[in-house]
Design a protein around this motif. Sequence first.
Motif, short mmCIF file in Angstrom:
data_model
loop_
_atom_site.label_atom_id
_atom_site.label_comp_id
_atom_site.label_asym_id
_atom_site.label_seq_id
_atom_site.Cartn_x
_atom_site.Cartn_y
_atom_site.Cartn_z
N ARG A 1 59.68 22.85 92.26
CA ARG A 1 59.19 23.49 93.48
C ARG A 1 59.33 25.01 93.40
O ARG A 1 58.37 25.74 93.70
CB ARG A 1 59.93 22.93 94.69
N PRO A 2 60.50 25.54 93.00
CA PRO A 2 60.63 27.02 92.93
C PRO A 2 59.65 27.66 91.95
O PRO A 2 59.07 28.72 92.24
CB PRO A 2 62.08 27.23 92.48
N LYS A 3 59.44 27.03 90.79
CA LYS A 3 58.51 27.61 89.79
C LYS A 3 57.08 27.58 90.30
O LYS A 3 56.32 28.53 90.13
CB LYS A 3 58.61 26.85 88.46
N ALA B 1 59.77 29.41 98.09
CA ALA B 1 60.04 28.00 97.76
C ALA B 1 60.30 27.18 99.02
O ALA B 1 59.90 26.01 99.10
CB ALA B 1 61.21 27.88 96.80
N THR B 2 60.94 27.79 100.02
CA THR B 2 61.21 27.04 101.26
C THR B 2 59.92 26.73 102.01
O THR B 2 59.80 25.66 102.61
CB THR B 2 62.17 27.82 102.19
N LYS C 1 58.34 23.81 100.20
CA LYS C 1 59.09 22.59 100.54
C LYS C 1 58.68 22.08 101.92
O LYS C 1 58.43 20.89 102.10
CB LYS C 1 60.59 22.87 100.51
N GLU D 1 56.58 30.18 93.00
CA GLU D 1 56.44 31.51 92.38
C GLU D 1 55.02 31.68 91.82
O GLU D 1 54.41 32.73 91.99
CB GLU D 1 57.47 31.66 91.26
#
Length: 72
Positions: free
Chosen positions: A36-38, A47-48, A51, A41
């Motif tokens: 999710r973070p990648k 990322a939140t 999500k 980006e």
Amino acid sequence: MSDTKKKVQLHPYANVDINSWALRIRMIREALDMSRPKFAELIGVPATTLKNYELGYREVGWPFIRAMLDRD
């Protein structure tokens, strides 16, 4: 009748409404095998936020969809 029927394994999302943007976003991210973070980006969102979209806590808006489509 034979008891050798093949078992068909359904995709985990087979019984979910495929028209949902949240599900589509998650499926794209998973198809790219990205965290999710990648992925967040890559598409330029926190990322939140990603999500919250994926989990259905927040409705996906047109600016987000447009930003995803405009990415190279």
